[in-house]
Structure formats: structure tokens, C-alpha cells
Design a protein around this motif. Sequence first.
Motif, short mmCIF file in Angstrom:
data_model
loop_
_atom_site.label_atom_id
_atom_site.label_comp_id
_atom_site.label_asym_id
_atom_site.label_seq_id
_atom_site.Cartn_x
_atom_site.Cartn_y
_atom_site.Cartn_z
N LYS A 77 0.82 -1.23 0.00
CA LYS A 77 0.00 0.00 0.00
C LYS A 77 0.84 1.27 0.00
CE LYS A 77 -2.20 1.26 3.81
NZ LYS A 77 -3.02 1.21 5.05
N GLN A 78 2.16 1.11 -0.12
CA GLN A 78 3.11 2.22 -0.20
C GLN A 78 3.06 3.13 1.04
OE1 GLN A 78 2.06 3.93 -4.06
NE2 GLN A 78 3.54 2.61 -5.08
N ALA A 79 3.03 2.49 2.20
CA ALA A 79 3.08 3.25 3.46
C ALA A 79 4.39 4.02 3.55
CB ALA A 79 2.94 2.30 4.64
N ARG A 80 4.36 5.16 4.23
CA ARG A 80 5.57 5.98 4.38
C ARG A 80 6.54 5.39 5.39
NH1 ARG A 80 3.79 11.36 6.49
NH2 ARG A 80 6.03 11.80 6.31
N ALA A 81 5.99 4.68 6.39
CA ALA A 81 6.80 4.10 7.46
C ALA A 81 5.93 3.11 8.22
CB ALA A 81 7.31 5.19 8.41
N VAL A 82 6.55 2.32 9.09
CA VAL A 82 5.78 1.49 10.00
C VAL A 82 6.07 1.95 11.43
CG1 VAL A 82 5.71 -0.50 8.46
CG2 VAL A 82 7.55 -0.32 10.13
N MET A 83 5.08 1.74 12.31
CA MET A 83 5.21 2.23 13.68
C MET A 83 4.49 1.28 14.62
SD MET A 83 4.32 6.07 15.05
CE MET A 83 5.12 6.70 16.53
N CYS A 84 5.02 1.17 15.84
CA CYS A 84 4.37 0.31 16.84
C CYS A 84 4.68 0.79 18.24
CB CYS A 84 4.82 -1.15 16.69
SG CYS A 84 6.57 -1.44 17.08
N ALA A 85 3.84 0.38 19.18
CA ALA A 85 4.15 0.44 20.61
C ALA A 85 4.57 -0.96 20.99
CB ALA A 85 2.92 0.86 21.40
N SER A 86 5.42 -1.09 21.99
CA SER A 86 5.93 -2.42 22.27
C SER A 86 6.42 -2.59 23.69
CB SER A 86 7.08 -2.74 21.30
OG SER A 86 7.59 -4.04 21.49
N THR A 87 6.27 -3.82 24.20
CA THR A 87 6.97 -4.22 25.42
C THR A 87 8.28 -4.90 25.07
OG1 THR A 87 5.73 -6.30 25.47
CG2 THR A 87 4.85 -4.48 26.78
N GLY A 88 8.62 -4.94 23.77
CA GLY A 88 9.92 -5.45 23.36
C GLY A 88 9.94 -6.30 22.11
N ASN A 89 9.18 -7.38 22.09
CA ASN A 89 9.26 -8.31 20.96
C ASN A 89 8.70 -7.72 19.66
OD1 ASN A 89 10.54 -10.51 22.19
ND2 ASN A 89 8.62 -11.26 23.05
N THR A 90 7.62 -6.97 19.75
CA THR A 90 7.07 -6.35 18.55
C THR A 90 8.06 -5.36 17.95
OG1 THR A 90 4.79 -6.61 19.33
CG2 THR A 90 5.16 -4.96 17.63
N SER A 91 8.73 -4.61 18.81
CA SER A 91 9.70 -3.62 18.30
C SER A 91 10.85 -4.31 17.58
CB SER A 91 10.23 -2.76 19.45
OG SER A 91 11.02 -3.52 20.36
N ALA A 92 11.34 -5.41 18.13
CA ALA A 92 12.43 -6.14 17.49
C ALA A 92 12.01 -6.67 16.12
CB ALA A 92 12.89 -7.29 18.39
N SER A 93 10.82 -7.24 16.06
CA SER A 93 10.33 -7.81 14.82
C SER A 93 10.04 -6.73 13.78
CB SER A 93 9.07 -8.65 15.09
OG SER A 93 8.67 -9.36 13.95
N ALA A 94 9.36 -5.67 14.20
CA ALA A 94 9.05 -4.57 13.27
C ALA A 94 10.32 -3.96 12.70
CB ALA A 94 8.22 -3.51 13.98
N ALA A 95 11.33 -3.79 13.55
CA ALA A 95 12.58 -3.20 13.11
C ALA A 95 13.27 -4.07 12.07
CB ALA A 95 13.51 -2.96 14.30
N ALA A 96 13.26 -5.38 12.30
CA ALA A 96 13.92 -6.31 11.37
C ALA A 96 13.21 -6.36 10.03
CB ALA A 96 13.99 -7.71 11.99
N TYR A 97 11.91 -6.54 10.05
CA TYR A 97 11.15 -6.66 8.80
C TYR A 97 11.04 -5.32 8.08
CZ TYR A 97 10.10 -11.53 9.68
OH TYR A 97 10.22 -12.89 9.88
#
Length: 352
Positions: A77-97
Motif C-alpha cells: 500500500k506504499q506506506a511511508r513508514a511502520v510504527m508500533c508500541a511495544s513491550t519489546g518483541n514487537t519492536s524487534a520484529s518490526a525493526a527487522a522486517y
Amino acid sequence: MTPWCGVIEAFRKFLPVTDQTPIISLCEGNTPLIQATRLAKRICPQADLYLKVEGANPTGSFKDRGMTLAVSKALEKQARAVMCASTGNTSASAAAYGGRAGLPVYVLVPAGKVALGKLAQAMAHGATVIQIEGNFDQALSIVKDVCVEEQFELVNSLNPFRLEGQKTAAMEVCDQLGRSPSYHFLPVGNAGNISAYWKGYKEYRAAGQITQLPKMMGVQAEGAAPIVRGHVIDHPQTMATAIRIGNPASWKLALQAVQESSGTVEMVTDEEILVAYQALAKEEGVFCEPASAASVAGLTKDSQAGRLPEGATVVCTLTGHGLKDPDIAVNISPKTRTVKASRDAVFSLLQI
């Protein structure tokens, strides 16, 4: 033998992707399902126990299953960026992908409440990490507002593609067992995973891949158990940081999964979680993060209370790797000993 190609390609016919969807994968999924015979003999001798080891995913947690799909669709969908709130694991995964997709990644975490192993991953993968003086629920509220205003893709479990990807774990369990389990125990924090597993089981039955559905058994930490208590917890407390959430985003979906499957949501103490955490590592050789062990703590509690029938097949999901939170292991284990570099000095410490 065809090499494993990640959950989107493996379960494509069950997922909302087309030929126009760019697939962002790290070959996630295909995680071990280990029969835990030693542990079962002690905590649930009447049942066959299996451990779904999701810490074997590329970034060390189950989040990768959903993130591969969420980030692939964000790119589509040509998003400009991805963003999340996290207790840790989501942030690690979002950053990698996100990094693999070439998208900027922004992460909000509660200051001082995220295990260092997870924080290090997000930083190493190049995410912009912002710590807030508040809890996860406040971070998620901010992220939702920013994503609407800035046309960023929200990749928390509110994103429906996250749950679509995570449901593949249930399908894998059935493929590995050759059937569905009788009971499936999972830790519950933001409550997306138990919802996703239930969706996966139902879709596999509808496709004729299995004939029975399991009871879904959610387990929360006593100090962060809003679903069990029936109200939001403003200041959740537990050393199991991955499930320290007081207002789960998928609360209603989780309740639906439990009710439809005739399962339950219960709570366990931090002490019970730590007992299970140490037992998994010592008796089965599986090092998981503390929150993961909540599933086994819940199983232990139910078995001791006589709520587990004879001959049941039980699966416990272990959501993340122990190296996500190494401080806990170091702090609760016997301290190392230093001796002189001699055979006699070493021999004096051997318990033989």
C-alpha cells in the motif's frame, strides 16, 4: 525436499495476499514442536505434552509470523513508514522486517520497562526508538493517533494482517502433530496470539485438515490480568515484561476464542511463572523468556487442580527466546564460582 520459504508462501492459500503483494520474509515459521516427556511426567502425567518453541523464529519470538504479512502489506500500500508500541518483541520484529523492506521504523516503548535484549534488537536493526514516561497502553494510544495523522502503518496486533500471519502457528501445530491438540495453553498479554491461533484452528477445520478443535487456555500474570479480573489494570505489574499489559488490544477477540472453544483465561503468580521457566530450561533444554513460561505455569495449575482429563494432548506455546531477557536467568540462578586454575580446585566443586 523443498526448502522452507516462510509462512506466507507455506500457507498462501489461507492468507490475504495476491501476486501483487511484495513478500518480505526472513523464512519465519516452521518452529519446533517438542514433546516434553520429562516435564509432563512431573506436572501432567495424565497427558501428552508438546512445546511450540516460537523463540526459534528469526528475531526470537512469535511476532515474526504476523510481521512478515503486516510489513508486506504495508509495502504493497506504499506506506511511508511502520510504527508500533511495544513491550519489546514487537519492536524487534518490526525493526527487522521494516529494515528488510526498506521502510523507516518508529517504536514507542515504556521507559525502563523493556528487557535489554529486545531493546538492543530494535536499535541494531535501525529503528528510531522513543521511550515514553508511561506504560504500554499509553504508548499504543499515542501510536494510533500518529499513524492516522501521518499515514504510517500501525503494526501492532490491531493490524488485522498481524493476526492473519500469527494464525499459521496453529496450522503448523496440526501439521506437526497430524491432528489438533485437545488443549492449547498460551500466555496472554495484548491477547492477539490466542485470537490468531483460534482463527487458524477454525480455518484448518473448515478446510478439512483437522476434525476437532482444541480448548484455548489463556494465561495472564496475576499483576497484569485485566481479562481475568474483568477490568482495565491502570498500572500492570509483573516481571514477565512481554505480558505486562493492562488493557489488551484484542481483549474481545480473546474472550470470543475462549468462549467458543470452551476454554478459560486464568492467572498465575510471578513465582509460578519462574518455577515453570526454570523447569523448561533444566528439564527440557528449552530456554524461553519468562512470559513464555506462563503457558506451562497455567497448565501446571490446571493439572494439579484435576482439571486436565486422562489422555489429553496438550500444546504450550513458548512465545519468545530466553536471550530476550537474560538478566532474569542470571539473577535467579546460583552464582558462578571462581577458583584457582588447578585440577584439585575444580574437582572440589564437582557434585559427583
